[in-house]
Write an enzyme that holds these catalytic residues in place. Structure first.
Site, PDB file in Angstrom:
ATOM      1  N   GLY A  21      47.377  -3.571   3.428  1.00  0.00           N
ATOM      2  CA  GLY A  21      48.206  -5.086   2.512  1.00  0.00           C
ATOM      3  C   GLY A  21      49.007  -4.675   3.971  1.00  0.00           C
ATOM      4  N   GLY A  23      52.762  -7.161   5.427  1.00  0.00           N
ATOM      5  CA  GLY A  23      53.765  -7.391   5.164  1.00  0.00           C
ATOM      6  C   GLY A  23      54.737  -8.325   6.582  1.00  0.00           C
ATOM      7  N   GLY A  24      56.319  -8.753   6.776  1.00  0.00           N
ATOM      8  CA  GLY A  24      56.159  -9.528   7.377  1.00  0.00           C
ATOM      9  C   GLY A  24      55.987  -8.643   8.640  1.00  0.00           C
ATOM     10  N   MET A  25      56.067  -7.755   9.170  1.00  0.00           N
ATOM     11  CA  MET A  25      56.070  -7.564  10.237  1.00  0.00           C
ATOM     12  C   MET A  25      55.208  -6.000  10.645  1.00  0.00           C
ATOM     13  SD  MET A  25      59.827  -5.614  11.172  1.00  0.00           S
ATOM     14  CE  MET A  25      60.390  -3.565   9.394  1.00  0.00           C
ATOM     15  N   GLY A  26      54.727  -5.623   9.476  1.00  0.00           N
ATOM     16  CA  GLY A  26      53.543  -4.354   9.688  1.00  0.00           C
ATOM     17  C   GLY A  26      52.213  -4.812   8.868  1.00  0.00           C
ATOM     18  N   GLU A  27      51.679  -3.512   8.619  1.00  0.00           N
ATOM     19  CA  GLU A  27      50.552  -3.757   7.919  1.00  0.00           C
ATOM     20  C   GLU A  27      50.290  -2.366   7.697  1.00  0.00           C
ATOM     21  OE1 GLU A  27      47.308  -5.427  10.233  1.00  0.00           O
ATOM     22  OE2 GLU A  27      47.954  -4.417  11.747  1.00  0.00           O
ATOM     23  N   VAL A  28      50.006  -1.876   6.093  1.00  0.00           N
ATOM     24  CA  VAL A  28      49.489  -0.386   6.322  1.00  0.00           C
ATOM     25  C   VAL A  28      48.214  -0.450   5.534  1.00  0.00           C
ATOM     26  CG1 VAL A  28      50.142   1.275   4.338  1.00  0.00           C
ATOM     27  CG2 VAL A  28      52.272  -1.002   4.377  1.00  0.00           C
ATOM     28  N   LYS A  43      50.994   3.137   8.551  1.00  0.00           N
ATOM     29  CA  LYS A  43      52.282   1.979   8.459  1.00  0.00           C
ATOM     30  C   LYS A  43      52.624   1.283  10.299  1.00  0.00           C
ATOM     31  CE  LYS A  43      55.766  -0.812   6.981  1.00  0.00           C
ATOM     32  NZ  LYS A  43      57.336  -1.542   6.327  1.00  0.00           N
ATOM     33  N   ASP A 142      65.631  -5.881   0.252  1.00  0.00           N
ATOM     34  CA  ASP A 142      64.550  -6.469  -0.659  1.00  0.00           C
ATOM     35  C   ASP A 142      64.108  -5.852  -1.571  1.00  0.00           C
ATOM     36  OD1 ASP A 142      62.765  -8.745  -0.191  1.00  0.00           O
ATOM     37  OD2 ASP A 142      61.524  -7.537   1.307  1.00  0.00           O
TER      38      ASP A 142
END
Length: 818
Positions: A21, A23-28, A43, A142
């Site tokens: 997946g 996110g706003g600034m990262g990927e996993v 990540k 968050d």
């Protein structure tokens, strides 16, 4: 269009297996650890943002914040790489679904599998993890279902700490800009952080993130878990800004009537989602307490009524009363206070909660909240009393202090919350638990009241909540209710059934014990002595069970009820000696201290026996301030005996000698003498007491040591020798003492008057002696000759009778009568 990046095959030494997946600034990614041969979650910063220094700083902060947190519901950091070319970190891989996926499936299925009852512990674990982070000074900022994952094996994990921050480092945030947002997620570089649907309204106006904003987000999550819907539809930032003042929360029960949402949890949602931060819970711990109440089946609180101090129609009894303590062990009432007592007209459920506000002046003596006040009151102090002063709060049971805690809030409004569930009482001040008391002896009263000694306080209306409408009922609740309504046979049947159904468990033990209590109460009401014998047999069922000390405690209650205080004390002492390290020992000691105080109100013999027991077997006795005052009062009022020497050190041992003497407890005096032989005064006093009790066999054990010879009052020798002038000289030297009934010269002077001025003069002198329930031995003969002893003989001690006989014999010998 944004270019779609291909999933890399390798990042550092890790082989990439799958894209999990973005996110706003990262990927996993799911990756393989080459050294340990395990799967991990990796990540990294999204490639298009990796040169952004702000993103790099935030990404590393996320890793560092997560690394300092150690909690079962927070994913730990395994490793971190901060090279020039690439920045990433690794975490354990948790196989499962996000809460968002689960709620989506629930919305589609609408089945029992995803009811809140099945998800309650998930929410509780999220709250506990959040409370942990707050305790570490960190807020998540968050919280949302996408960031909560439920593992395949029951794990509950909070993810994505990208915008988490230390509370002391959060700066005031700028108001949200007047622009439309392409989506609801605002978790991206910039001044404002968070996700629109989970954002507290105050954030619109630049208020900083806080514990209350995390609480708001938890409230949104709870609302979703209950209703499967969001509480507010915030499509865009502009829409949120425009409608925020108009947002009205639809009650969860109304939003999803088919979900069978408990009123309790609906109220929790309303409190979490209150528009003003001050109206939400003070802490996540308070929210946790509410969720635990639901999970553990505790009752819902439903408003049952109100009481107002100034509303006269609320109160059936309003009187000024005299409070007295230690009456049975003092020659006069040495502790007396006037107070105004008010008792409610209405009776309330046994399980209840009280909420009110009070302000105490610094100069005031405080006020007391009364609970479990019975309908038929034998005295005006029955039930529980929670007494508040500016410096402390104390719990009394039937006017006997049980607990105490410090309270320093003068001239401030205090939020008072009292919860009584069965025989468990909790007292909160401003949300903090101050007193927590559990009683093994139930109080059946259902009225409330309050007590005050002055007017230096302000008290607002009480709100009384009924806890009767709970789903989960303790198995003892039914027979307890039957006992409270005096349905003894039905209560006894239920207690016995529960005792047989739960052998070896607390419920069974308590039921067996209360079966005996039921027989005692029935015996009192019906005045049937045979029932006391049955109660003894009932308590014997506890023999050789985990509740064995309760056998002797129960038997002591039987003997207390029939007035056999010697057997009562024997049962309690046997329990202390037989079970010195039993888990129920604190309960036994608590009862002894309670009985010690209770008996000082009305029965000298019982008081002396229980105080003697407590002094010898409860070393921590003087830790309670009320008990210290009782011992001081006893010591000050014990009759001074001419054959005992004063002893300032080891005062409790000296008091024990005196009590054992008055009770004629020869074995105890022998035991004390054997333990104090190194102390000259105490040893002498123990032997002197044995001599006065004519315990020749006991004294023989200590030969060649003997107590000092007792000297007869010189004036008696003079009077017996008919040396009238010599007697007059003695009396002339003590003109005041001869008229004090507590003086050893008082009765001899009356004898002198009889010999010199005749019977009428002597009678007039003897008649000045005041009639009291427990007169001193020096006053006994005067009361006897003027027929003022009444029923004294029924509760007199052995040595008092002996001393009365001795003085009357001397009188008749002096005046020439037989």
């Amino acid at each position: 269009m944004r270019k779609v990046e291909k999933t890399p095959k390798q990042i550092g030494p890790y082989a990439i297996l799958q894209d999990l997946g973005r996110g706003g600034m990262g990927e996993v990614f799911l990756a393989e650890d080459p050294k340990l041969r395990r799967q991990v979650a990796l990540k990294r910063i999204r490639p298009e943002l990796k040169e952004n220094k702000i993103i790099q700083s935030r990404f590393l902060r996320e890793a560092h914040i997560a690394s300092v947190l150690s909690h079962p519901s927070i994913v730990p950091i395994l490793s971190i790489e901060t090279g020039a070319e690439i920045i990433y970190y690794t975490m354990p891989y948790v196989e499962g679904e996000t809460l968002r996926q689960i709620l989506k499936a629930a919305r589609e299925e609408k089945g029992e599998r995803h009811s809140f009852a099945s998800l309650a512990r998930v929410f509780l674990q999220v709250c506990e993890a959040t409370a942990y982070t707050h305790a570490k000074g960190i807020i998540h900022r968050d919280l949302k279902p996408e960031n909560i994952i439920l593992g395949k094996y029951g794990e509950v994990m909070i993810l994505d700490w990208g915008i988490a921050e230390f509370l002391d480092k959060i700066e005031k945030e700028e108001p949200l800009p007047e622009i439309l947002s392409p989506g609801k997620d605002l978790t991206k570089p910039g001044k404002i952080t968070g996700t629109l649907a989970y954002m507290a309204p105050e954030r619109l106006f630049g208020e900083s993130s806080s514990i209350q904003t995390d609480l708001y987000a938890l409230g949104v999550i709870l609302y979703q878990m209950l209703t499967l819907e969001l509480p507010f539809q915030r499509k865009t930032l502009a829409d949120f800004r425009k409608n925020a003042p108009l947002e009205k929360l639809i009650d969860p029960i109304e939003m999803a009537p088919y979900r069978e949402i408990p009123h309790h949890l609906s109220n929790v949602c309303h409190k979490c989602l209150a528009p003003k931060p001050s109206e939400r819970y003070n802490s996540v711990e308070a929210l946790i307490a509410e969720i635990k109440s639901f999970i553990e089946g505790r009752p819902e609180w439903i408003l049952a009524g109100t009481l107002h101090p100034q509303r006269k129609t609320d109160w059936e009894f309003q009187e000024n009363i005299l409070l007295a303590k230690n009456v049975a062990i003092t020659r006069k009432i040495d502790v007396t206070e006037w107070a105004e007592l008010m008792v409610s007209k209405a009776a309330f459920a046994n399980n209840l909660a009280i909420e009110t506000q009070v302000r105490l002046d610094q100069e005031g003596q405080g006020l007391g909240f009364l609970l479990s006040v019975p309908e038929e009151r034998h005295n005006l102090e029955e039930g529980y009393c929670l007494w508040l002063t500016p410096s402390s709060c104390k719990l009394f049971r039937n006017n006997v202090q049980m607990q105490e805690a410090k309270l320093i809030h003068p001239n401030q409004w205090l939020n008072i919350h009292i919860v009584k569930m069965e025989d468990h009482l909790k007292f909160y001040v401003n949300g903090d638990l101050k007193l927590n008391f559990a009683s093994h002896l139930p109080l059946a009263g259902n009225h409330l009241g309050f007590l005050h000694k002055d007017g230096n306080f302000e008290l607002k209306e009480w709100k009384i909540y009924d806890a009767s409408h709970n789903v989960k009922v303790g198995c003892l609740a039914v027979p307890d209710a039957l006992l409270g309504n005096k349905l003894y046979d039905a209560a006894l049947h239920e207690y016995r059934r529960i005792g047989q159904s739960f052998p070896g468990r607390k419920e069974g033990r308590d039921a067996q014990f209360r079966a005996g209590l039921t027989l005692i109460e029935k015996a009192r009401v019906e005045q049937n002595d045979k029932l006391y014998h049955l109660a003894l047999k009932e308590f014997e069922k506890l023999y050789r069970t985990p509740g064995a000390p309760l056998e002797y405690l129960g038997k002591s209650l039987v003997y207390e009820a029939i007035g056999d205080y010697e057997e009562e004390a024997k049962c309690l002492e046997l329990a202390l000696r037989k079970y010195p390290s039993h888990p129920l020992l604190p309960m036994l000691k608590e009862h002894i201290v309670y009985r010690m105080h209770e008996s000082t109100l009305n029965n000298r013999e019982a008081a002396y026996r229980i105080i003697l027991l407590a002094i010898r077997h409860i070393p921590e006795l003087l830790e309670n301030s009320d008990t210290r005052h009782l011992i001081d009062s006893l010591e000050a009022n014990l009759e001074t005996l001419p054959f005992l020497e004063p002893c300032l050190e080891r005062r409790l041992d000296n008091i024990a000698i005196q009590l054992a003497f008055w009770l004629a407890k020869i074995p105890i005096l022998v035991e004390i003498a054997q333990t104090v032989q190194e102390h000259e005064i105490l040893f002498h006093n123990a032997l002197a007491a044995l001599r006065e009790l004519e315990a020749k066999d006991a004294l023989h054990k200590f030969l060649p040591k003997k107590p000092k010879r007792k000297k007869m009052l010189v004036v008696w020798n003079v009077l017996l020798s008919k040396k009238i002038e010599s007697a007059k000289e003695v009396f002339d030297r003590y003109p005041q003492a001869i008229h004090e009934e507590s003086s050893p010269l008082h009765f001899p002077y009356g004898t002198y008057l009889y010999m010199t001025q005749g019977p009428e003069a002597a009678k007039k002198h003897f008649a000045t002696t005041l009639q009291t329930r427990y007169p001193t031995t020096t006053a006994l003969p005067s009361l006897f000759l003027t027929n003022q002893l009444g029923d004294w003989m029924e509760h007199a001690f052995w040595w008092e009778k002996k001393e009365l006989h001795r003085q009357i014999d001397l009188f008749y010998r002096c005046v020439g009568k037989k």
